[in-house]
Design a protein around this motif. Structure first.
Motif, PDB file in Angstrom:
ATOM      1  N   TYR A  19       0.820  -1.212   0.000  1.00 51.99           N
ATOM      2  CA  TYR A  19       0.000   0.000   0.000  1.00 51.99           C
ATOM      3  C   TYR A  19       0.855   1.264   0.000  1.00 51.99           C
ATOM      4  O   TYR A  19       0.366   2.339   0.330  1.00 51.99           O
ATOM      5  CB  TYR A  19      -0.952  -0.017   1.211  1.00 51.99           C
ATOM      6  N   GLY A  66      -3.902  -0.519  -2.968  1.00 53.08           N
ATOM      7  CA  GLY A  66      -2.766  -1.443  -2.871  1.00 53.08           C
ATOM      8  C   GLY A  66      -2.514  -2.187  -4.167  1.00 53.08           C
ATOM      9  O   GLY A  66      -3.407  -2.341  -4.994  1.00 53.08           O
ATOM     10  N   GLN A 118       0.400  -7.349   4.492  1.00 50.94           N
ATOM     11  CA  GLN A 118       0.046  -6.032   3.947  1.00 50.94           C
ATOM     12  C   GLN A 118       1.161  -5.062   4.323  1.00 50.94           C
ATOM     13  O   GLN A 118       1.330  -4.737   5.504  1.00 50.94           O
ATOM     14  CB  GLN A 118      -1.295  -5.568   4.525  1.00 50.94           C
ATOM     15  N   ALA A 172      -2.384   3.217   3.127  1.00 46.36           N
ATOM     16  CA  ALA A 172      -3.569   2.808   2.354  1.00 46.36           C
ATOM     17  C   ALA A 172      -4.533   3.983   2.231  1.00 46.36           C
ATOM     18  O   ALA A 172      -4.587   4.856   3.104  1.00 46.36           O
ATOM     19  CB  ALA A 172      -4.248   1.619   3.024  1.00 46.36           C
ATOM     20  N   LEU A 211      -8.536  -1.524   4.901  1.00 45.41           N
ATOM     21  CA  LEU A 211      -7.847  -2.681   4.341  1.00 45.41           C
ATOM     22  C   LEU A 211      -8.752  -3.899   4.339  1.00 45.41           C
ATOM     23  O   LEU A 211      -9.515  -4.104   5.284  1.00 45.41           O
ATOM     24  CB  LEU A 211      -6.597  -2.993   5.178  1.00 45.41           C
TER      25      LEU A 211
END
Ligand SMILES: [Zn+2]
Ligand SMILES: [Zn+2]
Length: 197
Positions: free
Chosen positions: A28, A50, A128, A134, A138
């Motif tokens: 991200y 992402g 992640q 981000a 998420l």
């Protein structure tokens, strides 16, 4: 099981012969997002901004066709090398500077498998990266496991101790990129990054 690689137009083709030697990560970070927007803003970004990356060692990537198609983008003069097809603007993957780890983060867009087949061969994303950057909530991961990522990192660090092989698609034996990277002008980069807000 292998991981077939192809850009959308087919000018870049190859594979990762052993899909077990990869790890899948969602990134991200702002730079991956900026690069994808520059290449093709209509693909490759999830709802939280992402990109889906299949990480492996450069030694695992075998390209059978790339001549006159492989191009390289840098968001800044010392930024990651971001490889892509200059004809269809499909991202192939990212590599650190030539003297860094022999890592490559392949783009999911360059893997010629549908989602179910990719999940079966590599697994769903297990990590992640840069979650704080981000642009939205998420997605929940089915499971988290850092071990596959650590294995890939370990292997790329070990590969660094070896000489670059003639078959390395990104760097020649002296560690120079095989094509001259296009460095994105600062204003263009800033304008793309500003789309986050
Ligand atoms: Zn292409
Ligand atoms: Zn990133």
């Amino acid at each position: 099981m292998n991981l077939p690689l192809s850009c959308r137009c087919g000018a870049i083709q190859g594979s990762v012969p052993d899909a077990a030697r990869t790890a899948r990560v969602m990134c991200y970070c702002r730079d991956c997002r900026t690069a994808q927007r520059w290449l093709d803003p209509t693909r490759g970004l999830d709802a939280a901004g992402g990109v889906d990356i299949i990480a492996t060692s450069q030694a695992e990537v075998q390209l059978t066709q790339w001549q006159d198609a492989l191009a390289c983008l840098q968001l800044s003069p010392k930024g990651l090398h971001r490889w892509y097809c200059k004809h269809c603007r499909t991202p192939l993957g990212n590599t650190p500077a030539a003297n860094g780890p022999r890592f490559v983060g392949l783009s999911r867009l360059a893997v010629a498998l549908d989602d179910a087949a990719l999940d079966a061969r590599v697994g769903e994303p297990r990590w992640q990266a840069f979650a704080k950057s981000a642009t939205g909530p998420l997605p929940t991961l089915a499971s988290r496991a850092l071990l596959p990522t650590l294995k890939v990192v370990g292997r790329t660090l070990l590969d660094r101790l070896r000489a670059l092989t003639p078959g390395n698609p990104f760097f020649d034996a002296q560690g120079r990129t095989r094509v001259q990277p296009h460095v994105l002008p600062r204003e263009e980069r800033a304008a793309l990054a500003a789309q986050d807000r």
